[in-house]
Enzyme design. Structure first.
Site, PDB file in Angstrom:
ATOM      1  N   MET A 191      54.154 107.178 -11.284  1.00 30.76           N
ATOM      2  CA  MET A 191      54.244 108.031 -10.100  1.00 30.76           C
ATOM      3  C   MET A 191      52.842 108.604  -9.908  1.00 30.76           C
ATOM      4  O   MET A 191      52.275 109.190 -10.833  1.00 30.76           O
ATOM      5  CB  MET A 191      55.268 109.151 -10.305  1.00 30.76           C
ATOM      6  CG  MET A 191      55.479 109.969  -9.066  1.00 30.76           C
ATOM      7  SD  MET A 191      56.014 108.967  -7.641  1.00 30.76           S
ATOM      8  CE  MET A 191      57.779 108.866  -7.902  1.00 30.76           C
ATOM      9  N   GLY A 208      34.221  95.792  -3.833  1.00 34.16           N
ATOM     10  CA  GLY A 208      34.633  96.783  -2.829  1.00 34.16           C
ATOM     11  C   GLY A 208      34.515  96.189  -1.437  1.00 34.16           C
ATOM     12  O   GLY A 208      34.884  95.033  -1.210  1.00 34.16           O
ATOM     13  N   GLY A 220      33.196  92.567  -0.635  1.00 36.96           N
ATOM     14  CA  GLY A 220      33.945  91.339  -0.859  1.00 36.96           C
ATOM     15  C   GLY A 220      34.101  91.026  -2.340  1.00 36.96           C
ATOM     16  O   GLY A 220      34.369  91.914  -3.146  1.00 36.96           O
ATOM     17  N   ASP A 259      44.347  96.507  -6.424  1.00 35.93           N
ATOM     18  CA  ASP A 259      45.690  95.968  -6.704  1.00 35.93           C
ATOM     19  C   ASP A 259      46.132  95.037  -5.576  1.00 35.93           C
ATOM     20  O   ASP A 259      46.737  93.990  -5.826  1.00 35.93           O
ATOM     21  CB  ASP A 259      46.691  97.117  -6.864  1.00 35.93           C
ATOM     22  CG  ASP A 259      46.346  97.995  -8.050  1.00 35.93           C
ATOM     23  OD1 ASP A 259      45.768  97.470  -9.022  1.00 35.93           O
ATOM     24  OD2 ASP A 259      46.632  99.203  -8.000  1.00 35.93           O
ATOM     25  N   SER A 296      44.555  97.330   3.284  1.00 36.98           N
ATOM     26  CA  SER A 296      45.252  98.300   2.421  1.00 36.98           C
ATOM     27  C   SER A 296      44.598  99.673   2.431  1.00 36.98           C
ATOM     28  O   SER A 296      45.264 100.674   2.214  1.00 36.98           O
ATOM     29  CB  SER A 296      45.331  97.766   0.985  1.00 36.98           C
ATOM     30  OG  SER A 296      44.096  97.952   0.330  1.00 36.98           O
ATOM     31  N   GLY A 334      47.751 106.270   0.296  1.00 34.95           N
ATOM     32  CA  GLY A 334      48.602 105.864  -0.831  1.00 34.95           C
ATOM     33  C   GLY A 334      48.267 104.470  -1.306  1.00 34.95           C
ATOM     34  O   GLY A 334      47.808 103.622  -0.529  1.00 34.95           O
TER      35      GLY A 334
END
Ligand code: RIB
Length: 294
Positions: free
Chosen positions: A10, A209, A212, A239, A269, A274
């Protein structure tokens, strides 16, 4: 099918204008709890893109654990092999967001109760997998055992060596792909990135980052450029890259195409808050690859 063996946390996120220096108290703007953990994030990333994903992990029987399980299910991830234990609390990650960057402290809790026996019970699922994805937020002996099992079963492993401190050089003999970021690459292999890449052609893929990702194809260095984006929250970008890379390789894309697909996914993303908030669908990735703005 892709099997992810890794952490579920979490994320306890606090946003502030400035990171506090040692001994300082600052005011923050936002506090929230939101599903994360490198394992769960990579599972969700691959599932949103359309892969059939099985998760093998360990959470507590507490409310965080239940919420994380619901989150995976809502994203279409098979959770039959997620163990629920009373012996530890669900893992958490304390995330400080500021200045477009993040600082994370993970307390593994139940993630560290994952055992070799849990992996052994998944042998059939692993055997049927196109890929096993792992990270290093679970016990390192379990990672090692899984690498040996995957070799025996002839199942390729994509290992994301984060956090890098647990990485052992011998893992290189077992993995199909290793995906450190620049910092992790330097921590593991030292400063000479070019020479390191040349040592592991088509196997070591270093993420850069927004720039690429790069690798060595056996003849030349390949830089697969990133996509222009406006970052709201970079948590989980790595991820997303990993989940998307496994998904794309599973669809038989070439390594270069798969890295480009993963770069496009990661760029999307970061546009939402989040770790899992901005993870895209395949359609969104295709639009980005084609240069269509969302
Ligand atoms: O990679 C981002 C993830 O790292 C967060 O979701 C957090 O849980 C930590 O595991």
């Amino acid at each position: 099918m892709i099997t992810v063996i890794g952490s579920m946390n979490m994320d306890i996120v606090v946003q502030t204008d400035n990171f506090p220096v040692q001994g300082e108290t600052v005011l923050g703007q936002l506090f929230t709890t939101i599903p994360g953990g490198k394992g769960a994030n990579q599972a969700v990333a691959a599932a949103r893109l359309g892969s059939n994903v099985h998760m093998l992990a360990s959470v507590g029987t507490d409310s965080f654990g239940r919420e994380l399980l619901e989150d995976l299910k809502a994203n279409g991830v098979n959770t039959d092999s997620v163990m629920q234990t009373e012996e530890a609390a669900t893992g958490i990650a304390n995330i400080l967001l500021s200045e477009g960057d993040n600082r994370i402290i993970v307390v593994p809790g139940a993630n560290y109760l994952l055992t070799e026996a849990n992996i052994k019970r998944m042998k059939e699922t692993i055997q049927q997998s196109k890929f096993v994805i792992m990270q290093l937020e679970i016990p390192i002996p379990v990672v090692k055992y899984t690498l040996e099992l995957c070799r025996e079963l002839n199942v390729p492993v994509l290992l994301n060596p984060a956090p890098a401190s647990g990485f052992q050089l011998e893992f290189m003999d077992y993995v199909a792909y290793l995906t450190p970021n620049e910092t992790e690459c330097e921590l593991i292999f030292g400063q000479n990135m070019e020479a390191t890449l040349e040592k592991y052609p088509n196997k070591l893929i270093v993420t850069l980052g927004s720039e690429g990702a790069r690798y060595f194809d056996g003849t030349k260095h390949i830089l697969v450029p990133g996509f222009k984006t406006t970052a709201v929250d970079t948590t989980g970008a790595g991820d997303t890259f990993n989940g998307a890379l496994a998904h794309a390789l599973g669809q038989s894309l070439s390594l270069e195409e798969a890295v480009r697909y993963a770069n496009a996914s990661a760029s999307l993303s970061v546009e939402k808050f989040g770790a899992q908030g901005g993870m895209p669908s395949h359609t969104e990735v295709v639009k980005r690859l084609e240069g269509v703005s969302n």
